[in-house]
Motif scaffolding. Structure first.
Motif, PDB file in Angstrom:
ATOM      1  N   ARG A  29     -10.203  10.274  -2.051  1.00 17.91           N
ATOM      2  CA  ARG A  29      -9.891  11.515  -2.757  1.00 17.91           C
ATOM      3  C   ARG A  29      -9.658  12.651  -1.760  1.00 17.91           C
ATOM      4  O   ARG A  29      -8.749  13.470  -1.919  1.00 17.91           O
ATOM      5  N   GLU A  30     -10.468  12.677  -0.710  1.00 18.95           N
ATOM      6  CA  GLU A  30     -10.306  13.698   0.330  1.00 18.95           C
ATOM      7  C   GLU A  30      -9.000  13.484   1.098  1.00 18.95           C
ATOM      8  O   GLU A  30      -8.321  14.450   1.467  1.00 18.95           O
ATOM      9  N   LEU A  31      -8.648  12.214   1.338  1.00 19.80           N
ATOM     10  CA  LEU A  31      -7.385  11.918   2.012  1.00 19.80           C
ATOM     11  C   LEU A  31      -6.200  12.375   1.166  1.00 19.80           C
ATOM     12  O   LEU A  31      -5.221  12.922   1.695  1.00 19.80           O
ATOM     13  N   ALA A  32      -6.295  12.159  -0.142  1.00 16.30           N
ATOM     14  CA  ALA A  32      -5.233  12.618  -1.032  1.00 16.30           C
ATOM     15  C   ALA A  32      -5.065  14.134  -0.933  1.00 16.30           C
ATOM     16  O   ALA A  32      -3.947  14.658  -0.925  1.00 16.30           O
ATOM     17  N   ALA A  33      -6.189  14.842  -0.829  1.00 20.74           N
ATOM     18  CA  ALA A  33      -6.134  16.305  -0.712  1.00 20.74           C
ATOM     19  C   ALA A  33      -5.503  16.732   0.611  1.00 20.74           C
ATOM     20  O   ALA A  33      -4.718  17.692   0.658  1.00 20.74           O
ATOM     21  N   VAL A  34      -5.831  16.025   1.698  1.00 16.75           N
ATOM     22  CA  VAL A  34      -5.236  16.343   3.004  1.00 16.75           C
ATOM     23  C   VAL A  34      -3.723  16.171   2.949  1.00 16.75           C
ATOM     24  O   VAL A  34      -2.964  17.018   3.432  1.00 16.75           O
ATOM     25  N   LEU A  35      -3.256  15.077   2.343  1.00 16.49           N
ATOM     26  CA  LEU A  35      -1.819  14.831   2.243  1.00 16.49           C
ATOM     27  C   LEU A  35      -1.141  15.892   1.386  1.00 16.49           C
ATOM     28  O   LEU A  35      -0.070  16.398   1.740  1.00 16.49           O
ATOM     29  N   ALA A  36      -1.782  16.236   0.270  1.00 12.70           N
ATOM     30  CA  ALA A  36      -1.185  17.243  -0.622  1.00 12.70           C
ATOM     31  C   ALA A  36      -1.177  18.621   0.024  1.00 12.70           C
ATOM     32  O   ALA A  36      -0.161  19.331   0.001  1.00 12.70           O
ATOM     33  N   ASP A  37      -2.288  18.995   0.637  1.00 10.13           N
ATOM     34  CA  ASP A  37      -2.376  20.324   1.264  1.00 10.13           C
ATOM     35  C   ASP A  37      -1.399  20.459   2.424  1.00 10.13           C
ATOM     36  O   ASP A  37      -0.909  21.559   2.708  1.00 10.13           O
ATOM     37  N   GLY A  38      -1.143  19.334   3.111  1.00  9.58           N
ATOM     38  CA  GLY A  38      -0.230  19.368   4.243  1.00  9.58           C
ATOM     39  C   GLY A  38       1.228  19.210   3.856  1.00  9.58           C
ATOM     40  O   GLY A  38       2.106  19.182   4.722  1.00  9.58           O
ATOM     41  N   GLY A  39       1.508  19.086   2.559  1.00 12.28           N
ATOM     42  CA  GLY A  39       2.884  18.936   2.109  1.00 12.28           C
ATOM     43  C   GLY A  39       3.529  17.630   2.541  1.00 12.28           C
ATOM     44  O   GLY A  39       4.745  17.570   2.748  1.00 12.28           O
ATOM     45  N   TYR A  40       2.732  16.574   2.651  1.00  9.92           N
ATOM     46  CA  TYR A  40       3.242  15.286   3.107  1.00  9.92           C
ATOM     47  C   TYR A  40       4.197  14.704   2.069  1.00  9.92           C
ATOM     48  O   TYR A  40       3.852  14.563   0.896  1.00  9.92           O
ATOM     49  N   THR A  41       5.392  14.364   2.488  1.00 12.03           N
ATOM     50  CA  THR A  41       6.384  13.795   1.585  1.00 12.03           C
ATOM     51  C   THR A  41       6.731  12.358   1.954  1.00 12.03           C
ATOM     52  O   THR A  41       7.682  11.785   1.406  1.00 12.03           O
ATOM     53  N   GLY A  42       5.983  11.778   2.892  1.00 10.99           N
ATOM     54  CA  GLY A  42       6.246  10.413   3.316  1.00 10.99           C
ATOM     55  C   GLY A  42       5.605   9.395   2.398  1.00 10.99           C
ATOM     56  O   GLY A  42       5.206   9.691   1.269  1.00 10.99           O
ATOM     57  N   ARG A  43       5.491   8.177   2.894  1.00  7.51           N
ATOM     58  CA  ARG A  43       4.988   7.062   2.094  1.00  7.51           C
ATOM     59  C   ARG A  43       3.654   6.581   2.630  1.00  7.51           C
ATOM     60  O   ARG A  43       3.265   6.894   3.756  1.00  7.51           O
ATOM     61  N   CYS A  44       2.994   5.756   1.824  1.00  8.90           N
ATOM     62  CA  CYS A  44       1.807   5.026   2.246  1.00  8.90           C
ATOM     63  C   CYS A  44       2.046   3.547   1.988  1.00  8.90           C
ATOM     64  O   CYS A  44       2.875   3.177   1.157  1.00  8.90           O
ATOM     65  N   ALA A  45       1.312   2.710   2.699  1.00  8.53           N
ATOM     66  CA  ALA A  45       1.427   1.269   2.491  1.00  8.53           C
ATOM     67  C   ALA A  45       0.051   0.636   2.579  1.00  8.53           C
ATOM     68  O   ALA A  45      -0.750   0.982   3.457  1.00  8.53           O
ATOM     69  N   LEU A  46      -0.223  -0.288   1.663  1.00  8.15           N
ATOM     70  CA  LEU A  46      -1.469  -1.042   1.691  1.00  8.15           C
ATOM     71  C   LEU A  46      -1.412  -2.110   2.772  1.00  8.15           C
ATOM     72  O   LEU A  46      -0.393  -2.780   2.955  1.00  8.15           O
ATOM     73  N   GLU A  47      -2.525  -2.260   3.462  1.00  2.00           N
ATOM     74  CA  GLU A  47      -2.658  -3.330   4.458  1.00  2.00           C
ATOM     75  C   GLU A  47      -4.054  -3.910   4.253  1.00  2.00           C
ATOM     76  O   GLU A  47      -5.003  -3.525   4.926  1.00  2.00           O
ATOM     77  N   ILE A  48      -4.156  -4.821   3.282  1.00  3.94           N
ATOM     78  CA  ILE A  48      -5.449  -5.360   2.885  1.00  3.94           C
ATOM     79  C   ILE A  48      -5.564  -6.794   3.378  1.00  3.94           C
ATOM     80  O   ILE A  48      -4.842  -7.675   2.908  1.00  3.94           O
ATOM     81  N   GLU A  49      -6.440  -7.032   4.319  1.00  2.38           N
ATOM     82  CA  GLU A  49      -6.631  -8.383   4.848  1.00  2.38           C
ATOM     83  C   GLU A  49      -7.814  -9.007   4.116  1.00  2.38           C
ATOM     84  O   GLU A  49      -8.965  -8.689   4.381  1.00  2.38           O
ATOM     85  N   SER A  50      -7.500  -9.879   3.178  1.00  2.00           N
ATOM     86  CA  SER A  50      -8.537 -10.455   2.335  1.00  2.00           C
ATOM     87  C   SER A  50      -8.132 -11.859   1.928  1.00  2.00           C
ATOM     88  O   SER A  50      -6.965 -12.112   1.653  1.00  2.00           O
ATOM     89  N   PRO A  51      -9.093 -12.800   1.843  1.00  2.00           N
ATOM     90  CA  PRO A  51      -8.767 -14.146   1.370  1.00  2.00           C
ATOM     91  C   PRO A  51      -8.754 -14.244  -0.148  1.00  2.00           C
ATOM     92  O   PRO A  51      -8.605 -15.313  -0.700  1.00  2.00           O
TER      93      PRO A  51
END
Length: 258
Positions: free
Chosen positions: A205-227
């Motif tokens: 939730r805090e990361l979402a706020a950092v991206l929004a406050d900084g005006g980030y318009t880029g993308r995110c990608a999941l990188e989940i290493e799990s069996p």
């Protein structure tokens, strides 16, 4: 914000076709694919077919072999860089507007950074006509700020930082502070947990706020290493939605269904 998922995200026996189908079912916006110079042409054809079959664009590619450049004998580096650059061009032809190159810089070994910087510039030059972003990701305990410093030395606006929140924990860095400070350089963000911290326990939730406050318009990608197969991606998507980091297209403001 658009959300992608790496095709290595599902690490068990599911086929690439099943992975693309699952990403599409979950509403994920794009795939991130690994490419290796030795078989890049064949990989590109497979991924192009899967993208068309499932209606899922491929927006970013990972050329992991870049990380080893400083450890190669000096006389073989030019050919290795040439192959990596050619792979980045193939990625652009696949539809990728961003290519990730991992780096492991060490402040006590400045020569490593010099090797990376020269190769970085060569890959940027090779992809100039495509406008491809080349984004360095900090790996192997490298600090985000050290890699950001490397990126800043490359005189090209397409040289970017690929910010991995999980790798921050591996390096002993604070993902919130570093993301806030380095956001102007960030081309894309990897979402995953750390060595002992699952994705759900990250400060999303805090990361979402950092991206929004900084005006980030880029993308995110999941990188989940799990069996755990498909459920690992499904659960990660649910966590991101719960913390306000992502909504599927039909849930976004202004989205219209044709």
């Amino acid at each position: 914000m658009l959300l992608g998922a790496g095709t290595d995200t599902i690490t068990d026996a599911y086929t690439q076709d099943q992975k693309f189908a699952e990403f599409r079912r979950l509403g994920i916006d794009f795939a991130e694919v690994p490419l290796h110079s030795a078989e890049a042409a064949e990989q590109v054809e497979l991924f192009r077919e899967l993208s068309a079959r499932h209606g899922l664009p491929i927006a970013s590619a990972v050329v992991a072999e870049f990380v080893r450049l400083p450890d190669l004998p000096e006389q073989v580096r030019p050919e290795a860089v040439r192959r990596i650059a050619a792979t980045a061009v193939l990625a652009a032809g696949l539809g990728c507007d961003l290519v990730l190159v991992p780096v492991r810089v060490k402040p006590e070994e400045p020569a490593r950074a010099e090797v990376y910087a020269k190769a970085f510039a060569d890959v940027l030059a090779a992809t100039a006509e495509h406008g491809t972003l080349i984004a360095a990701e900090f790996v192997g305990g490298a600090l985000p700020r050290d890699v950001a410093e490397l990126v800043a030395t490359v005189d090209d606006p397409r040289a970017r930082l690929f910010f991995d929140i999980g790798n921050c924990l591996y390096a002993g860095a604070d993902p919130l502070t570093d993301l806030r400070d380095l956001l102007p350089l960030v081309g894309q963000v990897h979402l995953k947990g750390g060595p002992d911290t699952p994705l759900a326990a990250m400060p999303l939730r805090e990361l979402a706020a950092v991206l929004a406050d900084g005006g980030y318009t880029g993308r995110c990608a999941l990188e989940i290493e799990s069996p755990q197969g498909r459920s690992s991606v499904r659960d990660a998507v649910s966590v991101l939605r719960m913390h306000g980091l992502w909504q599927p297209a039909e849930g976004r403001e202004g989205h219209r269904v044709a």
